[in-house]
Design a protein around this motif. Structure first.
Motif, PDB file in Angstrom:
ATOM      1  N   ASN A  41       0.840  -1.194   0.000  1.00  0.00           N
ATOM      2  CA  ASN A  41       0.000   0.000   0.000  1.00  0.00           C
ATOM      3  C   ASN A  41       0.879   1.249   0.000  1.00  0.00           C
ATOM      4  N   PHE A  42       0.226   2.393  -0.121  1.00  0.00           N
ATOM      5  CA  PHE A  42       0.967   3.642  -0.209  1.00  0.00           C
ATOM      6  C   PHE A  42       1.682   4.011   1.089  1.00  0.00           C
ATOM      7  N   TRP A  43       1.129   3.580   2.218  1.00  0.00           N
ATOM      8  CA  TRP A  43       1.758   3.910   3.498  1.00  0.00           C
ATOM      9  C   TRP A  43       3.126   3.242   3.631  1.00  0.00           C
ATOM     10  N   SER A  44       3.166   1.951   3.361  1.00  0.00           N
ATOM     11  CA  SER A  44       4.436   1.223   3.475  1.00  0.00           C
ATOM     12  C   SER A  44       5.429   1.677   2.401  1.00  0.00           C
ATOM     13  N   LEU A  45       4.913   1.908   1.168  1.00  0.00           N
ATOM     14  CA  LEU A  45       5.797   2.376   0.098  1.00  0.00           C
ATOM     15  C   LEU A  45       6.317   3.783   0.402  1.00  0.00           C
ATOM     16  N   GLY A  46       5.474   4.597   1.018  1.00  0.00           N
ATOM     17  CA  GLY A  46       5.889   5.947   1.393  1.00  0.00           C
ATOM     18  C   GLY A  46       7.011   5.938   2.418  1.00  0.00           C
ATOM     19  N   LEU A  47       6.965   4.962   3.332  1.00  0.00           N
ATOM     20  CA  LEU A  47       8.027   4.839   4.336  1.00  0.00           C
ATOM     21  C   LEU A  47       9.359   4.504   3.675  1.00  0.00           C
ATOM     22  N   VAL A  48       9.348   3.590   2.698  1.00  0.00           N
ATOM     23  CA  VAL A  48      10.580   3.247   1.986  1.00  0.00           C
ATOM     24  C   VAL A  48      11.054   4.430   1.140  1.00  0.00           C
ATOM     25  N   TRP A  49      10.116   5.174   0.558  1.00  0.00           N
ATOM     26  CA  TRP A  49      10.480   6.379  -0.186  1.00  0.00           C
ATOM     27  C   TRP A  49      11.164   7.383   0.735  1.00  0.00           C
ATOM     28  N   LEU A  50      10.637   7.532   1.956  1.00  0.00           N
ATOM     29  CA  LEU A  50      11.236   8.438   2.925  1.00  0.00           C
ATOM     30  C   LEU A  50      12.669   8.012   3.255  1.00  0.00           C
ATOM     31  N   PHE A  51      12.871   6.708   3.421  1.00  0.00           N
ATOM     32  CA  PHE A  51      14.210   6.191   3.680  1.00  0.00           C
ATOM     33  C   PHE A  51      15.145   6.492   2.511  1.00  0.00           C
ATOM     34  N   GLY A  52      14.657   6.278   1.267  1.00  0.00           N
ATOM     35  CA  GLY A  52      15.477   6.534   0.091  1.00  0.00           C
ATOM     36  C   GLY A  52      15.878   7.998  -0.034  1.00  0.00           C
ATOM     37  N   ILE A  53      14.930   8.896   0.238  1.00  0.00           N
ATOM     38  CA  ILE A  53      15.228  10.331   0.161  1.00  0.00           C
ATOM     39  C   ILE A  53      16.247  10.733   1.217  1.00  0.00           C
ATOM     40  N   VAL A  54      16.068  10.230   2.446  1.00  0.00           N
ATOM     41  CA  VAL A  54      17.025  10.530   3.522  1.00  0.00           C
ATOM     42  C   VAL A  54      18.409   9.986   3.182  1.00  0.00           C
ATOM     43  N   ALA A  55      18.450   8.776   2.602  1.00  0.00           N
ATOM     44  CA  ALA A  55      19.744   8.184   2.216  1.00  0.00           C
ATOM     45  C   ALA A  55      20.446   9.059   1.183  1.00  0.00           C
ATOM     46  N   TYR A  56      19.691   9.593   0.207  1.00  0.00           N
ATOM     47  CA  TYR A  56      20.300  10.466  -0.788  1.00  0.00           C
ATOM     48  C   TYR A  56      20.764  11.790  -0.168  1.00  0.00           C
ATOM     49  N   LEU A  57      20.027  12.293   0.822  1.00  0.00           N
ATOM     50  CA  LEU A  57      20.459  13.506   1.505  1.00  0.00           C
ATOM     51  C   LEU A  57      21.775  13.275   2.234  1.00  0.00           C
ATOM     52  N   PHE A  58      21.911  12.102   2.868  1.00  0.00           N
ATOM     53  CA  PHE A  58      23.144  11.772   3.581  1.00  0.00           C
ATOM     54  C   PHE A  58      24.295  11.500   2.612  1.00  0.00           C
ATOM     55  N   SER A  59      23.976  11.117   1.375  1.00  0.00           N
ATOM     56  CA  SER A  59      25.035  10.862   0.387  1.00  0.00           C
ATOM     57  C   SER A  59      25.575  12.154  -0.235  1.00  0.00           C
ATOM     58  N   ARG A  60      24.831  13.258  -0.061  1.00  0.00           N
ATOM     59  CA  ARG A  60      25.238  14.570  -0.571  1.00  0.00           C
ATOM     60  C   ARG A  60      25.360  14.595  -2.093  1.00  0.00           C
ATOM     61  N   LEU A  61      24.583  13.782  -2.743  1.00  0.00           N
ATOM     62  CA  LEU A  61      24.562  13.788  -4.205  1.00  0.00           C
ATOM     63  C   LEU A  61      23.634  14.889  -4.705  1.00  0.00           C
ATOM     64  N   SER A  62      23.901  15.350  -5.896  1.00  0.00           N
ATOM     65  CA  SER A  62      23.107  16.432  -6.467  1.00  0.00           C
ATOM     66  C   SER A  62      21.693  15.964  -6.820  1.00  0.00           C
ATOM     67  N   VAL A  63      20.721  16.819  -6.546  1.00  0.00           N
ATOM     68  CA  VAL A  63      19.336  16.507  -6.919  1.00  0.00           C
ATOM     69  C   VAL A  63      19.215  16.409  -8.440  1.00  0.00           C
ATOM     70  N   LYS A  64      19.967  17.239  -9.136  1.00  0.00           N
ATOM     71  CA  LYS A  64      19.967  17.215 -10.604  1.00  0.00           C
ATOM     72  C   LYS A  64      20.433  15.864 -11.121  1.00  0.00           C
ATOM     73  N   LEU A  65      21.394  15.261 -10.422  1.00  0.00           N
ATOM     74  CA  LEU A  65      21.899  13.946 -10.818  1.00  0.00           C
ATOM     75  C   LEU A  65      20.810  12.886 -10.680  1.00  0.00           C
TER      76      LEU A  65
END
Length: 271
Positions: A41-65
């Motif tokens: 469902n969207f709730w569980s998928l949203g939680l994994v999306w949140l994890f993915g976004i946080v992981a990218y923030l911690f990686s300091r990669l460009s949003v454009k990339l």
């Protein structure tokens, strides 16, 4: 479009994700790829999306990339979305014209599948973006080392996978150069029907295969000249070891896993 393909590229950095052990990143990547399919469902998928976004923030990669990595797959994602809208007939009817019927469940399923595909690309790309090819080779070899019992050449397999990933950006640049050269000679890759466009690709693929084989021979000669053999007797300049970062990442992953399972049980499944 060709230049937008970033699969297999490594972007050096000193972020939290970059400093994780390569073995941890491979294991966690596989776990979360499986977890994406567990989400119902969207709730569980949203939680994994949140994890993915946080992981990218911690990686300091460009949003454009990140957005650039999505661009080459947009036609496939769009086609998948349209097919889901067309084939799902359950639910309340929202639109109907001749043989086309769109329902609310079809819309929800299309959005859910699209979000899942984008998340799969997001998580899998993070591994190659933040892990050097040599570290990736060593990590794969370490993880698959139990297979040596069955006389499987683990090091050769790991080296093949890493070289394949490493040469994706190189081949992309090669395609771009060949296309530019063919356009300068009057080649047209845009106009005409699908059959003509496919025929127009032959002048690209032939020199590309020739160039790829030439690079493979040169790489093999270079490795041979340096007496590279690999295997059990090979030493490493950098020794792999787990740190507190890997422990923190594992704890967070377990929390996310528990949250996904809980949300999947509490809320109704989309698919």
């Amino acid at each position: 479009m060709i230049k937008d393909i970033t699969i297999g590229q490594y972007f050096p950095g000193k972020s939290f994700i970059h400093n994780l052990d390569a073995r941890s990143k491979i294991i966690l990547t596989v776990v979360f790829l499986v977890l994406v399919f567990v989400c119902g469902n969207f709730w569980s998928l949203g939680l994994v999306w949140l994890f993915g976004i946080v992981a990218y923030l911690f990686s300091r990669l460009s949003v454009k990339l990140v957005l650039k990595s999505f661009k080459p797959l947009l036609p496939i994602i769009l086609l998948t979305t349209i097919l889901q809208l067309y084939y799902i007939k359950d639910g309340n009817e929202l639109f109907s014209w001749k043989f086309i019927t769109i329902t609310d469940k079809g819309v929800f399923t299309a959005i859910f599948i699209t979000a899942r595909i984008l998340l799969l690309l997001l998580i899998s790309s993070l591994l190659t973006y933040t892990t050097a090819p040599t570290d990736l080779t060593d990590a794969i070899e370490k993880l698959l080392s139990p297979l040596k019992i069955f006389k499987i050449e683990v090091h050769t397999f790991a080296m093949m996978m890493t070289i394949a990933l490493r040469f994706i950006p190189t081949l992309v640049d090669e395609i771009d150069r060949i296309m530019s050269a063919q356009k300068a000679r009057g080649a047209d890759f845009e106009s005409g029907n699908i059959l003509k466009k496919v025929k127009a690709l032959f002048p690209i693929f032939v020199p590309l295969f020739v160039s790829a084989f030439k690079r493979a021979i040169e790489l093999a000669d270079a490795m041979s000249c340096r007496c590279y053999t690999g295997g059990d007797n090979r030493t490493r300049m950098r020794q792999m070891k787990f740190s507190w970062r890997d422990l923190v990442a594992c704890i967070i992953s377990v929390i996310v896993l528990a949250g996904v399972i809980t949300l999947s049980v509490l809320f109704e499944k989309i698919i």
